[in-house]
Scaffold this motif. Structure first.
Motif, short mmCIF file in Angstrom:
data_model
loop_
_atom_site.label_atom_id
_atom_site.label_comp_id
_atom_site.label_asym_id
_atom_site.label_seq_id
_atom_site.Cartn_x
_atom_site.Cartn_y
_atom_site.Cartn_z
N SER A 66 0.83 -1.20 0.00
CA SER A 66 0.00 0.00 0.00
C SER A 66 0.87 1.26 0.00
O SER A 66 0.45 2.32 -0.46
N PHE A 88 1.58 2.02 -3.54
CA PHE A 88 0.36 2.56 -4.15
C PHE A 88 0.20 4.04 -3.78
O PHE A 88 -0.08 4.87 -4.64
N TRP A 121 -5.72 -0.65 -7.88
CA TRP A 121 -5.36 -1.27 -6.61
C TRP A 121 -6.06 -2.63 -6.46
O TRP A 121 -5.45 -3.62 -6.05
#
Lengths: 184, 104
Positions: free
Chosen positions: A22, A25, A62
């Motif tokens: 994450s 991301f 995602w």
């Protein structure tokens, strides 16, 4: 030695995202949000809708990061421009007619009230005429006049060659000149 | 005249206004992503292993399942000759009766 996070290129970040990172991301989103927002705004002419488009596009990435395939020899940004354009076009098909934002702030404070009003009217007219262009001409105009995107990049996003792109832009400009006669 | 119009159109296209993006948009997207589960790409072998894991049984279950499978295999492989034996018995009885009738 491992590359520091901010130095990682898009492909490295995407590989990490495919492994569930994450942090990667967040960095990718931070790096590219503004440019994709600008493009989305040109289609939807609303801050909220443009932000929603960009959010949807990133969340789709995602959710299923393997949609991006590095081995296809395409830059991430080229591929993602295409994703955003498709989302915007789908949105426009569902939400016709386009609601133009007449409350958009006029940034140049040196202009007189008359000049500002005239400029605002020109912009509204321009956006209406662009919104009425055929889909491919509209996309060509939106991409070619996006800062930081070369004509070759724009052609790659549309998966056409440079000549075809230039022809689309030319036809779009002819229509714009014709329909905006009174403002030019 | 046409050049002037071209220039004006160019400048209009270059100066298209875009409202400034919310400064927290990137953060909002990242936070939202934390609530969205990722779709995992799994290989055929992994998916087969998962499928078998779904049917995992305790040891007595395996014994029972094996017994059932064995029973079914034996059942399907049993020769259908038993009906022939019955037919043969029936034929013999019939011929005996037919023989008795012959004497009458």
């Amino acid at each position: 030695m491992a590359t520091a996070w901010p130095d990682k290129d898009d492909n490295e970040l995407l590989a990490l995202i495919q492994d569930g990172s994450s942090q990667a991301f967040a960095l990718l989103v931070e790096r590219h949000t503004e440019r994709f927002y600008r493009l989305a705004y040109r289609y939807v002419q609303s801050k909220e809708a443009a932000e929603d488009m960009v959010q949807d596009a990133f969340l789709k990435l995602w959710e299923d990061p393997h949609r991006w395939q590095a081995d296809k020899n395409t830059k991430f940004t080229t591929w993602f421009y295409r994703v955003v354009v498709n989302l915007c076009l789908d949105w426009q098909k569902k939400k016709q007619p386009l609601a133009l934002n007449e409350d958009m702030p006029i940034i140049d404070e040196r202009e007189s009230a008359d000049e500002a009003m005239q400029r605002k009217q020109q912009q509204i007219a321009l956006e209406s005429v662009i919104a009425a262009l055929p889909e491919r001409q509209r996309t060509a105009i939106n991409l070619c006049y996006d800062e930081g995107l070369s004509n070759q990049d724009a052609a790659d996003v549309m998966a056409i060659n440079l000549k075809a792109l230039q022809s689309l832009v030319m036809r779009a400009k002819t229509t714009l000149k014709e329909r905006l006669k009174s403002y030019l | 005249m046409s050049d002037h119009r071209d220039e004006k159109l160019e400048s209009l296209l270059r100066d298209r206004r875009v409202e400034a993006v919310s400064p927290d948009l990137a953060t909002r997207i990242s936070l939202k992503a934390q609530t969205v589960p990722q779709i995992q790409n799994i290989s055929l072998w992994q998916s087969l292993r998962q499928l078998f894991a779904e049917f995992h049984l305790p040891k007595p279950g395996y014994v029972l399942a094996s017994a059932l499978v064995l029973g079914m295999v034996l059942g399907f492989n049993t020769s259908p000759d038993s009906s022939t034996i019955q037919d043969a018995n029936y034929t013999t009885t019939q011929s005996m009766i037919a023989g008795d009738e012959g004497f009458l």
